[in-house]
Design a protein around this motif. Structure first.
Motif, PDB file in Angstrom:
ATOM      1  N   ASP A  56       0.796  -1.137   0.071  1.00 13.68           N
ATOM      2  CA  ASP A  56       0.020   0.081  -0.088  1.00 13.68           C
ATOM      3  C   ASP A  56       0.927   1.075   0.124  1.00 13.68           C
ATOM      4  O   ASP A  56       0.291   2.281  -0.184  1.00 13.68           O
ATOM      5  N   LEU A  57       1.845   1.232   0.406  1.00 14.16           N
ATOM      6  CA  LEU A  57       3.004   2.437   0.258  1.00 14.16           C
ATOM      7  C   LEU A  57       4.008   2.290  -0.887  1.00 14.16           C
ATOM      8  O   LEU A  57       5.058   3.101  -0.933  1.00 14.16           O
ATOM      9  N   THR A  58       3.581   1.381  -1.875  1.00 14.40           N
ATOM     10  CA  THR A  58       4.398   1.316  -2.942  1.00 14.40           C
ATOM     11  C   THR A  58       3.636   1.644  -4.105  1.00 14.40           C
ATOM     12  O   THR A  58       2.486   1.094  -4.324  1.00 14.40           O
ATOM     13  N   LEU A  59       4.193   2.158  -5.104  1.00 15.61           N
ATOM     14  CA  LEU A  59       3.418   2.637  -6.366  1.00 15.61           C
ATOM     15  C   LEU A  59       4.459   2.293  -7.670  1.00 15.61           C
ATOM     16  O   LEU A  59       5.433   2.615  -7.537  1.00 15.61           O
ATOM     17  N   ALA A  60       4.021   1.819  -8.844  1.00 16.04           N
ATOM     18  CA  ALA A  60       4.777   1.497  -9.834  1.00 16.04           C
ATOM     19  C   ALA A  60       4.330   2.005 -11.207  1.00 16.04           C
ATOM     20  O   ALA A  60       3.030   2.263 -11.341  1.00 16.04           O
ATOM     21  N   THR A  61       5.209   2.595 -11.938  1.00 15.38           N
ATOM     22  CA  THR A  61       4.814   3.025 -13.318  1.00 15.38           C
ATOM     23  C   THR A  61       6.024   2.650 -14.340  1.00 15.38           C
ATOM     24  O   THR A  61       6.838   2.017 -14.005  1.00 15.38           O
ATOM     25  N   VAL A  62       5.463   2.634 -15.544  1.00 14.60           N
ATOM     26  CA  VAL A  62       6.663   2.403 -16.559  1.00 14.60           C
ATOM     27  C   VAL A  62       6.885   3.581 -17.588  1.00 14.60           C
ATOM     28  O   VAL A  62       6.001   4.561 -17.525  1.00 14.60           O
TER      29      VAL A  62
END
Ligand code: SF4
Lengths: 494, 204
Positions: A56-62
């Motif tokens: 929940d404290l992690t966020l990913a993108t490309v």
């Protein structure tokens, strides 16, 4: 209590435990993940049968390795496609929210964090990318880490770190017209050198910084790493709060009021002591252009490529000799008038909406020189949508720029957007290293307005000589679309 | 991680300052999902011409440099991008230690995470080592002892170096840092309980 700096306050508030050997276990509030520096970290977790402690404290993108052309087409490069698929599989397996190529919120990780309001004052933010320093513009302690540390944060939500030293970069005076945040930070790096702040966290202070918008502050903090610093910070103020208010991931209602109260305390106490302090009169700065292969090799646009005799040590002279050979420049050559082949308006340094407006203002009613290939790569899909709403895309296209989708693109040239050998590029990015934008490519870093002017002139020019006084600044469209609101956990599907 | 206690090996000199990680490993080699097999990509654009033929002038291509496991180089080594691929490529190419007057912060940490020892020496000591490599025609060996924090060549060069005790301990014992931190789980959980994470942000 002893007066503390902004950095020390954030550091202290995140120290979970001091290990017997000295370093601190530092808690991380926000971990940003992208496709290039994470696959090996997820692989490590899997091998050790470990879980992500706080998805929940992690966020990913490309962003680094994505094509910026038509998103409806399949990805040409099968190796790149595999890396994107790996992130999507890892995000799925470990329960991490991913803003993928289909997401309206996809973009360069350092552009979307602030844009979503996920980046907030007082946080510790990390990412497997050195320009994580960008988020320090909000008064967060934000820094880049390697892949092993990415794995460590995924598994433990903490990092083991020795306390960095503090550095105050104090700017007095005001910027002259035509001189921007990019010029301020390039001028600063030129002054202290690319290792000038190694081992330090910089805090930028002074009236110029206070007067900067959040986007300008991000440009400054972004390039802290180019001065060797681990992070750059600016104390939050009304500008920060106004920027964050109403953003999808910012606190709302009573939580917002409480948050702002807390954030107001995030400033260095009077009398707080920094390990190093540099003061610069901002009013002396001119638009900056790099001439070499390191961001510290920079001078005023009205300046010349330096002479070897200007350098003190053998090591410096040999570095300059190498750089000039690579850049195909002779000592004493004036920078203004240097012919360019390409213009890149993009990167986490200068591809936010204000950067695009600044460039568009210069371009209005003009055309890119026939010898120049120019492109705009917005920092995020949200920036792109907003720019299109303001008509900037038309303005860029009519001037002869290509209008792309969001990504890192030619900032590092992992995708198809690269310089050919020998091409000279006016770039709004942050690194002019040998081969950075393509093997044999020659990069001159500068501000968006300067890059736009170079595109029109076909050569490096001093944008201050252009009569922009007659051109009103481009303002936000009164009917600008509301920021795309994403529900938590729905990043990929909206 | 392989422990680093003491290492003797051939040293090669790359007398340049500010070698950035884009030079150590160019971007086209960052597309993979593994951390192994990156040795051939090390210093790719310096080692090979645009047509893929080796550049005979590049220091690491000289026949005397083959088999080197210690790199002696200039200030601010490893600046720029955080790519750990730089450390992986050096390790995969056989390097165990790097000696320089200074390192960029992220690169320094990445090396330690991989059992690749970054050693900070004084600029004049590095200059002396450059001279000695040259005088030996490239056939030059060093011993680096992490336990004793010393570097010597057996021919009169002998010095000490500093390293923080946490990193030293992790390297000497080849410890898994994540495993070590997970032992502190109860402290991490207690810390989380003390703060409402992800809502109002931390208290100053
Ligand atoms: S835009 Fe450039 S500097 Fe920024 S994250 Fe992407 S590659 Fe790195």
């Amino acid at each position: 209590m002893t007066p503390r700096t902004l950095f020390e306050k954030v550091w202290d508030a995140h120290s979970v435990h001091r290990l017997p050997e000295g370093p601190v276990l530092l808690y991380v509030d926000l971990h940003l993940v992208h496709e290039v520096t994470s696959p090996q970290a997820f692989g490590g977790l899997r091998r050790a049968t470990r879980r992500v402690r706080r998805p929940d404290l992690t966020l990913a993108t490309v962003d680094h390795n994505v094509p910026t052309g038509d998103r409806a087409l399949p990805i040409d490069d099968p190796v790149s496609a595999r890396q994107l698929d790996a992130l999507s599989a890892n995000a799925g397996e470990f329960g991490i929210e991913l803003f993928d190529l289909r997401s309206p919120n996809q973009g360069i990780v350092h552009v979307i964090g602030p844009e979503l309001g996920a980046t907030q004052p007082g946080m510790v933010i990390v990412c497997g990318d050195s320009h994580t320093s960008t988020h320090g513009a909000f008064g967060a302690l934000a820094f880049g880490i390697g892949t092993s540390e990415v794995e460590h944060v995924l598994a433990t939500q903490c990092l083991v770190m020795s306390q960095p030293r503090t550095f105050e970069a104090h700017f007095t005076g005001r910027l002259a017209p035509g001189v921007t945040a990019k010029d301020l930070i390039l001028g600063f790096i030129g002054r202290i050198g690319t290792a000038g702040a190694t081992g330090h966290v910089i805090e930028y202070t002074g009236d110029v910084i206070r007067a900067f918008s959040m986007e300008e502050r991000m440009t400054v903090c972004n390039m802290s790493i180019e001065a060797g610093a681990r992070a750059g910070m600016i104390a939050p103020d009304e500008t920060t709060f106004t920027y964050l208010a109403g953003r999808p991931r910012a606190p709302a209602g009573a939580a917002w009021t409480r948050a702002v109260e807390t954030w107001r305390q995030l400033r260095s106490d009077p009398g707080a002591v920094y390990d190093t302090r540099v003061s610069i009169d901002a009013s002396t700065l001119a638009p900056q252009v790099t001439w070499g292969t390191s961001p510290g090799m920079v001078t005023d646009v009205s300046g010349r490529v330096p002479d070897l005799a200007q350098f003190q040590t053998d090591a410096e002279r040999s570095a300059v000799r190498r750089a000039l050979a690579y850049m195909d420049l002779a000592p004493g050559t004036p920078l203004a008038g240097l012919r360019i082949d390409r213009v890149f308006l993009g990167s986490c340094t200068n591809a936010r909406i204000e950067d695009l407006r600044a460039a568009a203002r210069v371009l209005r009613g003009k055309r890119v020189a026939p010898t120049v290939h120019a492109m705009v790569v917005p920092g995020s899909q949200q920036v792109k949508v907003q720019a299109e709403h303001e008509g900037l895309d038309r303005l860029f296209r009519e001037a002869g720029f290509e209008w792309r989708n969001a990504g890192c693109s030619m900032c590092l040239g992992m995708n198809a957007d690269i310089l050919r050998s020998g091409e000279r590029c006016a770039s709004t990015s942050n690194r002019n290293f040998e081969g950075r934008q393509g093997r044999g490519g020659r990069t001159h870093l500068m501000s968006p307005a300067m890059a736009a002017a170079a595109a029109v002139a076909g050569c490096i020019v001093d944008v201050r000589e252009w009569d922009l006084a007659a051109v009103p600044p481009l303002e936000p469209h009164p009917l600008a679309p509301p920021l795309h609101v994403v529900e938590r956990g729905k990043g990929g599907e909206v | 991680m392989e422990p680093f206690v003491r290492h003797s090996g051939k040293a090669v000199a790359l007398p340049r300052d500010n070698v950035d990680t884009d030079q150590i490993i160019p971007k086209q080699f960052l597309k993979g999902v593994e951390r192994t097999g990156l040795g051939p990509a090390l210093f790719y654009d310096w080692r090979y011409g645009p047509d893929g033929t080796p550049n005979p002038d590049f220091e690491l291509n000289r026949s005397s440099a083959q088999g080197a496991s210690i790199l002696i180089t200039g200030a601010n080594f490893g600046c720029g991008s955080s790519r750990e691929h730089a450390a992986w490529a050096l390790e995969d190419a056989g390097f165990r230690a790097i000696l320089a007057p200074s390192f960029a912060d992220i690169f320094f940490a990445n090396c330690c995470q991989n059992g690749l020892l970054p050693v900070r020496l004084l600029p004049q000591e590095i200059d002396e080592l450059f001279r000695r490599v040259q005088a030996a025609g490239g056939d030059y060996a060093l011993t680096i002892d992490l336990e004793a924090q010393g570097v010597e060549d057996g021919h009169g060069f002998r010095t000490q170096f500093g390293i923080d005790s946490y990193r030293r301990e992790m390297l000497l014992r080849g410890l898994d840092e994540i495993g070590r931190t997970l032992l502190e789980e109860s402290r991490i959980a207690a810390f989380e309980r003390r703060r409402a994470i992800g809502t109002a942000g931390p208290v100053a």
